[in-house]
Write a protein that holds these residues in place. Structure first.
Motif, PDB file in Angstrom:
ATOM      1  N   ARG A  30      12.640  34.350 -39.781  1.00 57.74           N
ATOM      2  CA  ARG A  30      11.882  33.122 -40.050  1.00 57.74           C
ATOM      3  C   ARG A  30      12.385  31.960 -39.184  1.00 57.74           C
ATOM      4  O   ARG A  30      12.431  30.819 -39.612  1.00 57.74           O
ATOM      5  CB  ARG A  30      11.930  32.763 -41.542  1.00 57.74           C
ATOM      6  CG  ARG A  30      11.239  33.790 -42.441  1.00 57.74           C
ATOM      7  CD  ARG A  30      11.211  33.328 -43.884  1.00 57.74           C
ATOM      8  NE  ARG A  30      10.497  34.277 -44.724  1.00 57.74           N
ATOM      9  CZ  ARG A  30      11.034  35.355 -45.299  1.00 57.74           C
ATOM     10  NH1 ARG A  30      12.326  35.604 -45.116  1.00 57.74           N
ATOM     11  NH2 ARG A  30      10.324  36.162 -46.052  1.00 57.74           N
ATOM     12  N   CYS A  65       6.109  31.255 -39.361  1.00 56.39           N
ATOM     13  CA  CYS A  65       6.529  29.903 -39.726  1.00 56.39           C
ATOM     14  C   CYS A  65       7.185  29.177 -38.567  1.00 56.39           C
ATOM     15  O   CYS A  65       7.540  29.767 -37.545  1.00 56.39           O
ATOM     16  CB  CYS A  65       7.473  29.947 -40.934  1.00 56.39           C
ATOM     17  SG  CYS A  65       9.114  30.608 -40.582  1.00 56.39           S
ATOM     18  N   ALA A  68      12.613  28.289 -41.276  1.00 52.75           N
ATOM     19  CA  ALA A  68      13.034  28.218 -42.677  1.00 52.75           C
ATOM     20  C   ALA A  68      14.378  27.517 -42.841  1.00 52.75           C
ATOM     21  O   ALA A  68      14.882  27.424 -43.958  1.00 52.75           O
ATOM     22  CB  ALA A  68      13.096  29.616 -43.283  1.00 52.75           C
ATOM     23  N   TRP A 117       6.486  27.926 -43.248  1.00 51.51           N
ATOM     24  CA  TRP A 117       7.649  27.249 -43.803  1.00 51.51           C
ATOM     25  C   TRP A 117       8.288  26.332 -42.777  1.00 51.51           C
ATOM     26  O   TRP A 117       8.480  26.696 -41.615  1.00 51.51           O
ATOM     27  CB  TRP A 117       8.686  28.268 -44.263  1.00 51.51           C
ATOM     28  CG  TRP A 117       8.295  29.096 -45.440  1.00 51.51           C
ATOM     29  CD1 TRP A 117       8.074  30.449 -45.480  1.00 51.51           C
ATOM     30  CD2 TRP A 117       8.081  28.638 -46.783  1.00 51.51           C
ATOM     31  NE1 TRP A 117       7.727  30.849 -46.740  1.00 51.51           N
ATOM     32  CE2 TRP A 117       7.724  29.767 -47.568  1.00 51.51           C
ATOM     33  CE3 TRP A 117       8.142  27.383 -47.401  1.00 51.51           C
ATOM     34  CZ2 TRP A 117       7.443  29.676 -48.932  1.00 51.51           C
ATOM     35  CZ3 TRP A 117       7.860  27.286 -48.760  1.00 51.51           C
ATOM     36  CH2 TRP A 117       7.522  28.418 -49.508  1.00 51.51           C
TER      37      TRP A 117
END
Length: 281
Positions: A30, A65, A68, A117
């Motif tokens: 991520r 994303c 994160a 995210w």
């Protein structure tokens, strides 16, 4: 003999004239911000700032994303910092803030393109940029306030104002892209499938202005914020962040992280029923 090919953790391309684009390329993690990745980002930003063929820079994330947050794995924690920062209590927070101001002080505008995210250190990277454009369904937040400390880079009251900033600090909840625009975190939100094209179109408009003029335009806004105390306040926030890490709750959380990052995150967010534990609270 089989040769192994290492996948680059930062992709660099020029998608339009005068536009440099950096893509965080750790989608399986991520796009967690390891010190190695952060170092490559700073190097690429500084190279673009010195390149006369570049007038504007975009930062985005590969995969699902933007980022994160910081890489909390044991291996990442042992990577050297990408640039020197004075040691002692609060070193990490000071280091993060110094990195944010490295971006702030570049001559050329930097655009954050946010989807999916955008949490903790990922949100700090985005806020260090000059312009922020988000997908409508992006999820932006700073969940470490629930169990550790306030942010390393305490941008919230400056971008979002007193009431929204206080709610973010006291809940750690994530906001979507539309809410991020409403409270001032981002400039505009677009449907996710249009984000690439829309951000590139904006970058091309920014690139129409020569750098010798644009850097003055950028600094004029920054100087106004600094006169109001932004730089001093954010640097002072690093001392509060360092103090927060001495609390019993914060020490207990770090002990959990040493045992298992996944379990520590579940313990932090389970009562709220969001992030990793969505639907469980």
């Amino acid at each position: 003999m089989t040769s192994s090919v290492t996948t680059p953790i930062l992709l660099i391309d020029d998608p339009a004239p005068m536009v440099r684009r950096l893509t965080l390329n750790r989608p399986d993690k991520r796009n967690a911000l390891s010190n190695e990745l952060r170092g490559q980002v700073f190097q690429a930003l500084e190279a673009a700032d010195a390149d006369p063929e570049v007038r504007v820079i975009i930062i985005r994330g590969a995969g699902t994303c933007f980022s994160a947050g910081y890489d909390l794995s044991g291996e990442a924690r042992h990577q050297p910092l990408p640039f020197a920062t004075a040691g002692g209590p609060g070193q990490w927070a000071r280091h993060v803030v110094e990195g944010a101001f490295r971006i702030w002080d570049l001559a050329k505008p930097v655009i954050a393109q946010v989807h999916g995210w955008c949490l903790a250190g990922g949100s700090e990277l985005a806020t260090a940029c000059d312009l922020v454009y988000v997908a409508e369904d992006a999820r932006i937040g700073y969940p470490p306030v629930r169990s550790m400390s306030p942010p390393d880079n305490q941008f919230h009251p400056w971008l979002c104002g007193l009431r929204p900033a206080m709610e973010m600090m006291l809940t750690g909840d994530a906001m979507d892209g539309l809410e991020a625009v409403r409270v001032g975190f981002a400039n505009r939100a677009f449907p996710a499938e249009q984000l690439d094209a829309e951000v590139l179109a904006i970058a091309e408009r920014v690139a129409k202005t020569p750098t010798d003029v644009q850097q003055m335009n950028k600094r004029s806004v920054h100087r106004a914020m600094e006169v109001m105390g932004l730089r001093a306040a954010i640097r002072a926030g690093t001392d509060i962040q360092a103090l927060a890490l001495t609390t019993a709750s914060s020490r207990a959380t770090f002990a959990q992280f040493r045992e298992s990052v996944t379990q520590a995150l579940d313990a932090r967010d389970g009562g709220f029923g969001d992030y990793r534990t969505e639907g469980e609270g």
